[in-house]
Design a protein around this motif. Structure first.
Motif, PDB file in Angstrom:
ATOM      1  N   ARG A  90       0.851  -1.200   0.000  1.00 24.27           N
ATOM      2  CA  ARG A  90       0.000   0.000   0.000  1.00 24.27           C
ATOM      3  C   ARG A  90       0.884   1.247   0.000  1.00 24.27           C
ATOM      4  O   ARG A  90       1.661   1.464   0.939  1.00 24.27           O
ATOM      5  CB  ARG A  90      -0.914   0.008   1.222  1.00 24.27           C
ATOM      6  CG  ARG A  90      -1.847   1.221   1.246  1.00 24.27           C
ATOM      7  CD  ARG A  90      -2.970   1.039   2.231  1.00 24.27           C
ATOM      8  NE  ARG A  90      -3.801  -0.112   1.894  1.00 24.27           N
ATOM      9  CZ  ARG A  90      -4.659  -0.705   2.717  1.00 24.27           C
ATOM     10  NH1 ARG A  90      -4.788  -0.268   3.936  1.00 24.27           N
ATOM     11  NH2 ARG A  90      -5.374  -1.734   2.322  1.00 24.27           N
ATOM     12  N   CYS A  91       0.789   2.020  -1.069  1.00 22.56           N
ATOM     13  CA  CYS A  91       1.528   3.280  -1.121  1.00 22.56           C
ATOM     14  C   CYS A  91       0.890   4.184  -2.159  1.00 22.56           C
ATOM     15  O   CYS A  91       0.157   3.713  -3.041  1.00 22.56           O
ATOM     16  CB  CYS A  91       3.011   3.067  -1.416  1.00 22.56           C
ATOM     17  SG  CYS A  91       3.373   2.158  -2.898  1.00 22.56           S
ATOM     18  N   ASP A  92       1.180   5.450  -2.031  1.00 20.00           N
ATOM     19  CA  ASP A  92       0.613   6.460  -2.927  1.00 20.00           C
ATOM     20  C   ASP A  92      -0.917   6.332  -2.978  1.00 20.00           C
ATOM     21  O   ASP A  92      -1.523   6.475  -4.049  1.00 20.00           O
ATOM     22  CB  ASP A  92       1.214   6.320  -4.344  1.00 20.00           C
ATOM     23  CG  ASP A  92       2.737   6.284  -4.288  1.00 20.00           C
ATOM     24  OD1 ASP A  92       3.299   7.088  -3.523  1.00 20.00           O
ATOM     25  OD2 ASP A  92       3.342   5.443  -4.962  1.00 20.00           O
ATOM     26  N   GLY A  93      -1.506   5.987  -1.846  1.00 13.02           N
ATOM     27  CA  GLY A  93      -2.964   5.929  -1.738  1.00 13.02           C
ATOM     28  C   GLY A  93      -3.617   4.754  -2.443  1.00 13.02           C
ATOM     29  O   GLY A  93      -4.833   4.740  -2.614  1.00 13.02           O
ATOM     30  N   ARG A  94      -2.809   3.762  -2.843  1.00 15.47           N
ATOM     31  CA  ARG A  94      -3.398   2.620  -3.570  1.00 15.47           C
ATOM     32  C   ARG A  94      -2.828   1.289  -3.086  1.00 15.47           C
ATOM     33  O   ARG A  94      -1.743   1.249  -2.512  1.00 15.47           O
ATOM     34  CB  ARG A  94      -3.075   2.757  -5.064  1.00 15.47           C
ATOM     35  CG  ARG A  94      -3.899   3.827  -5.739  1.00 15.47           C
ATOM     36  CD  ARG A  94      -3.952   3.590  -7.214  1.00 15.47           C
ATOM     37  NE  ARG A  94      -2.803   4.164  -7.892  1.00 15.47           N
ATOM     38  CZ  ARG A  94      -2.575   4.022  -9.197  1.00 15.47           C
ATOM     39  NH1 ARG A  94      -3.375   3.299  -9.929  1.00 15.47           N
ATOM     40  NH2 ARG A  94      -1.536   4.593  -9.759  1.00 15.47           N
ATOM     41  N   TRP A  96      -1.220  -2.203  -4.318  1.00 12.88           N
ATOM     42  CA  TRP A  96      -0.529  -2.709  -5.501  1.00 12.88           C
ATOM     43  C   TRP A  96      -0.290  -4.209  -5.377  1.00 12.88           C
ATOM     44  O   TRP A  96       0.175  -4.661  -4.320  1.00 12.88           O
ATOM     45  CB  TRP A  96       0.841  -2.029  -5.645  1.00 12.88           C
ATOM     46  CG  TRP A  96       0.766  -0.541  -5.766  1.00 12.88           C
ATOM     47  CD1 TRP A  96       0.640   0.355  -4.752  1.00 12.88           C
ATOM     48  CD2 TRP A  96       0.812   0.208  -6.986  1.00 12.88           C
ATOM     49  NE1 TRP A  96       0.601   1.626  -5.252  1.00 12.88           N
ATOM     50  CE2 TRP A  96       0.708   1.572  -6.622  1.00 12.88           C
ATOM     51  CE3 TRP A  96       0.932  -0.135  -8.327  1.00 12.88           C
ATOM     52  CZ2 TRP A  96       0.723   2.593  -7.566  1.00 12.88           C
ATOM     53  CZ3 TRP A  96       0.958   0.882  -9.260  1.00 12.88           C
ATOM     54  CH2 TRP A  96       0.845   2.230  -8.885  1.00 12.88           C
ATOM     55  N   GLU A 146      11.591   2.041 -11.386  1.00 14.31           N
ATOM     56  CA  GLU A 146      10.237   2.363 -10.903  1.00 14.31           C
ATOM     57  C   GLU A 146       9.839   1.458  -9.718  1.00 14.31           C
ATOM     58  O   GLU A 146       9.433   1.954  -8.662  1.00 14.31           O
ATOM     59  CB  GLU A 146       9.234   2.195 -12.054  1.00 14.31           C
ATOM     60  CG  GLU A 146       7.789   2.353 -11.667  1.00 14.31           C
ATOM     61  CD  GLU A 146       7.396   3.787 -11.315  1.00 14.31           C
ATOM     62  OE1 GLU A 146       7.912   4.713 -11.972  1.00 14.31           O
ATOM     63  OE2 GLU A 146       6.590   3.963 -10.385  1.00 14.31           O
ATOM     64  N   ARG A 150       9.510   2.639  -5.801  1.00 16.08           N
ATOM     65  CA  ARG A 150       8.152   2.595  -5.248  1.00 16.08           C
ATOM     66  C   ARG A 150       8.012   1.588  -4.113  1.00 16.08           C
ATOM     67  O   ARG A 150       7.410   1.870  -3.086  1.00 16.08           O
ATOM     68  CB  ARG A 150       7.158   2.253  -6.364  1.00 16.08           C
ATOM     69  CG  ARG A 150       5.710   2.525  -6.009  1.00 16.08           C
ATOM     70  CD  ARG A 150       4.815   2.244  -7.191  1.00 16.08           C
ATOM     71  NE  ARG A 150       4.920   3.241  -8.224  1.00 16.08           N
ATOM     72  CZ  ARG A 150       4.180   4.349  -8.279  1.00 16.08           C
ATOM     73  NH1 ARG A 150       3.290   4.583  -7.347  1.00 16.08           N
ATOM     74  NH2 ARG A 150       4.336   5.209  -9.266  1.00 16.08           N
ATOM     75  N   TYR A 273       3.909  -1.686   3.778  1.00 16.21           N
ATOM     76  CA  TYR A 273       3.879  -0.224   3.692  1.00 16.21           C
ATOM     77  C   TYR A 273       5.284   0.305   3.365  1.00 16.21           C
ATOM     78  O   TYR A 273       6.066   0.560   4.283  1.00 16.21           O
ATOM     79  CB  TYR A 273       3.383   0.380   5.010  1.00 16.21           C
ATOM     80  CG  TYR A 273       1.899   0.201   5.224  1.00 16.21           C
ATOM     81  CD1 TYR A 273       1.384  -0.992   5.732  1.00 16.21           C
ATOM     82  CD2 TYR A 273       1.011   1.210   4.895  1.00 16.21           C
ATOM     83  CE1 TYR A 273       0.022  -1.163   5.909  1.00 16.21           C
ATOM     84  CE2 TYR A 273      -0.353   1.050   5.077  1.00 16.21           C
ATOM     85  CZ  TYR A 273      -0.844  -0.136   5.588  1.00 16.21           C
ATOM     86  OH  TYR A 273      -2.192  -0.293   5.753  1.00 16.21           O
ATOM     87  N   GLY A 275       5.965   3.202   2.312  1.00 13.59           N
ATOM     88  CA  GLY A 275       5.978   4.674   2.376  1.00 13.59           C
ATOM     89  C   GLY A 275       6.436   5.219   3.720  1.00 13.59           C
ATOM     90  O   GLY A 275       7.229   4.593   4.425  1.00 13.59           O
ATOM     91  N   ASP A 276       5.893   6.388   4.098  1.00 15.95           N
ATOM     92  CA  ASP A 276       6.389   7.117   5.267  1.00 15.95           C
ATOM     93  C   ASP A 276       5.853   6.626   6.609  1.00 15.95           C
ATOM     94  O   ASP A 276       6.295   7.092   7.659  1.00 15.95           O
ATOM     95  CB  ASP A 276       6.027   8.610   5.132  1.00 15.95           C
ATOM     96  CG  ASP A 276       6.795   9.250   3.986  1.00 15.95           C
ATOM     97  OD1 ASP A 276       7.893   8.729   3.656  1.00 15.95           O
ATOM     98  OD2 ASP A 276       6.288  10.228   3.408  1.00 15.95           O
TER      99      ASP A 276
END
Ligand SMILES: Cc1cc2nc3c(=O)[nH]c(=O)nc-3n(C[C@H](O)[C@H](O)[C@H](O)COP(=O)(O)OP(=O)(O)OC[C@H]3O[C@@H](n4cnc5c(N)ncnc54)[C@H](O)[C@@H]3O)c2cc1C
Length: 377
Positions: A90-94, A96, A146, A150, A273, A275-276
Motif C-alpha cells: 500500500r503506497c501512494d494511496g493505492r 498494488w 520504478e 516505489r 507499507y 511509504g512514510d
C-alpha cells in the motif's frame, strides 16, 4: 546425581525439535530438549488471543515449501490446511499487487497490457549491472528503477535502518519479479498452515518416549545437572562462546496489536507499507490462521528497530562487517568438540522454516549413526 542422556538439545524451535524427533525415533537416542521460553516452537509459536484469533507471537509465519521430503515429514505431525498467501503493497494511496508482476504494471499504466509491452518497459527501467555489489544495484538491475523506488527503497530503509546500497544483494534478491498475473505471494507448491497452529504441531513433534522436554529452562542453569554425550546447540552462536568476538548484530521488531470490531480490516492477510508510515507491514492473521470469530478481528503492526537490551534477535544483519564477525564464530563452532550448531541462531543465517527442517533432517542422518555407535546401541 546428574541426569544422563545421549543428546542434550538446546532450543525447541524447528531446528531443535526436528533433530530431537529424528535422533529419538530413527536412531534410538535419548534426548533432553530444553528451552528458556515457556513453550516449544521458538519463533513459530502462536496463541489464541482474547478475540479468539490465532496470532503468531513473532510476526507472520507463512509456511511454504517446494521440498517434498520436508512436506512429507511434517504432514506426519499435523493436518495442514492449504493457504495461498496474499500480500499487497500500500503506497501512494493505492493497493498494488506484490511481488511486482504484470498486474502491478497494469495498475501503474491504468490499462490492460501484454507481457511483451511489460518486458520492453522493464528493459528501459533496468540499470544493467553484471555483478551487483549491494541491494540497490541488484534491484535496479532486476526490478528496474520504478519498482525499486516505489516498493523497495523506503521499505528497506525502515526494515534495516540502512540504505539499500549499504546492504548485501540478497536483501532484495528475495523479491521476485513475475511476468504473469499470479497474485500469490509465493510460488512454492505447498503453502499451508498446521490445524491447531504451530503450538499443536510442536506438541506432537516432541511427544516421544525417548524425548524429555523442559521448558522455562535456561541451558546455563541446568547444564551441571545433565550428563550428555553430545550437545545440539540451536541458540545464538555468539552467546555460546560468551561473546568472545563481540555480539553479532541483529535487527529486532516491536509488534503493536489492535482489536478491530469488524469482520475484516484489510483485503488480505499481509499489507506492506513502503511509504512514510513508521511500520513496515500490517498483518491480519484471521484471514489464514483460523478459527474465524464473527464480527471481530486482530491486526498487528510491525515496527523494525535495532536490537536493544531485552529485544528478540530476529534478523541477522546482511552487511559485510556482520558477515565477517559471524565467520569468526563459525570457525570456533567447527573446532568445538562434542557440539553441533544448528538453526537460524546457531549459524547466524536468515532461514525459512522449511529450510531449517530440511537441514535438521540431513543433520540427523549424519549425526545419528555416529552417536548411536558411541552410545553402544
Ligand atoms: C519476523 C520473522 C518472520 C518470519 N516469517 C517466516 C515465514 O513467514 N515463513 C518461514 O518459513 N519462516 C519465517 N521466519 C523464519 C523462522 O522463524 C525460522 O525459520 C525458525 O524460527 C527457525 O527455527 P530455529 O529452531 O532455528 O530457531 P528459533 O525458532 O529461534 O528456536 C531457537 C530456540 O532456542 C531457544 N534458546 C536459545 N538459547 C537458549 C538457551 N541458552 N537456553 C535455553 N533455550 C535457548 C530459544 O528460546 C528458541 O526457542 C520468520 C522469522 C522472523 C524473525
Amino acid at each position: 546425581m546428574a541426569r544422563a542422556v545421549d543428546v542434550l538439545v538446546v532450543g525447541a524451535g524447528f531446528a531443535g525439535a526436528v533433530l530431537a524427533e529424528r535422533l529419538a525415533e530413527a536412531h534410538g537416542l535419548r534426548c533432553l530438549v530444553v528451552d528458556r521460553r515457556p513453550h516449544a516452537g521458538g519463533l513459530a509459536h502462536d496463541t489464541l488471543d482474547g478475540n479468539g484469533v490465532r496470532v503468531p507471537d513473532h510476526g507472520p509465519h507463512w509456511f511454504r515449501t517446494a521440498d517434498a521430503a520436508v512436506r512429507g515429514y511434517l504432514e506426519r505431525f499435523a493436518t495442514w490446511r492449504p493457504v495461498p498467501y496474499r500480500i499487497v503493497a500500500r503506497c501512494d494511496g493505492r493497493d498494488w499487487p506484490f511481488p511486482p508482476n504484470l498486474a502491478t504494471y497494469e495498475r501503474l499504466v491504468g490499462r490492460a497490457a501484454t507481457v511483451e509491452e511489460f518486458e520492453r518497459w522493464l528493459e528501459r527501467q533496468r540499470v544493467p549491472c553484471a555483478a551487483p555489489r549491494n541491494a540497490e544495484e541488484w534491484a535496479l538491475a532486476h526490478l528496474g528503477r520504478e519498482f525499486f523506488e516505489r516498493f523497495c527503497r523506503g521499505y528497506t530503509r525502515k526494515q534495516w535502518g540502512r540504505e539499500p546500497r549499504e546492504l548485501e544483494p540478497e536483501v532484495l534478491a528475495r523479491v521476485p519479479l513475475r511476468l504473469d498475473r499470479d497474485e500469490r505471494a509465493f510460488r512454492e507448491p505447498f503453502q499451508a498452515l498446521p490445524e491447531g497452529g504451530f503450538a499443536r504441531l510442536f506438541e506432537r513433534l516432541l511427544l516421544h518416549p525417548r524425548i524429555e522436554v523442559r521448558l522455562g529452562a535456561e541451558w546455563r542453569a541446568i547444564r551441571a545437572a545433565v550428563r550428555a554425550r553430545h550437545l545440539v546447540w540451536t541458540g545464538a552462536v555468539d552467546e555460546y562462546f560468551d561473546f568472545r568476538h563481540g555480539p553479532l548484530p541483529y535487527r529486532s521488531l516491536r509488534f503493536e496489536r489492535e482489536t478491530v470490531a469488524a469482520e475484516r480490516f484489510q483485503a488480505v492477510e499481509q499489507v506492506n507499507y513502503p511509504g512514510d508510515e513508521p511500520w513496515t507491514r500490517i498483518v491480519e492473521p484471521k484471514h489464514v490462521t483460523g478459527p474465524r470469530p464473527a464480527g471481530v478481528t486482530t491486526i498487528v503492526r510491525e515496527f523494525p528497530r535495532a536490537r536493544g537490551p531485552g529485544d528478540e534477535a530476529y534478523y541477522p544483519v546482511p552487511a559485510a562487517e556482520a558477515r565477517a564477525a559471524a565467520e569468526r564464530y563459525a570457525a570456533d563452532a567447527v573446532a568445538e568438540r562434542g557440539v553441533t550448531f544448528a538453526g537460524r541462531l546457531g549459524t547466524y543465517r536468515y532461514l525459512n522454516m522449511d529450510r531449517v527442517t530440511a537441514e535438521s533432517l540431513a543433520l540427523a542422518e549424519r549425526l545419528g549413526p555416529r552417536l548411536r555407535a558411541e552410545a553402544g546401541r
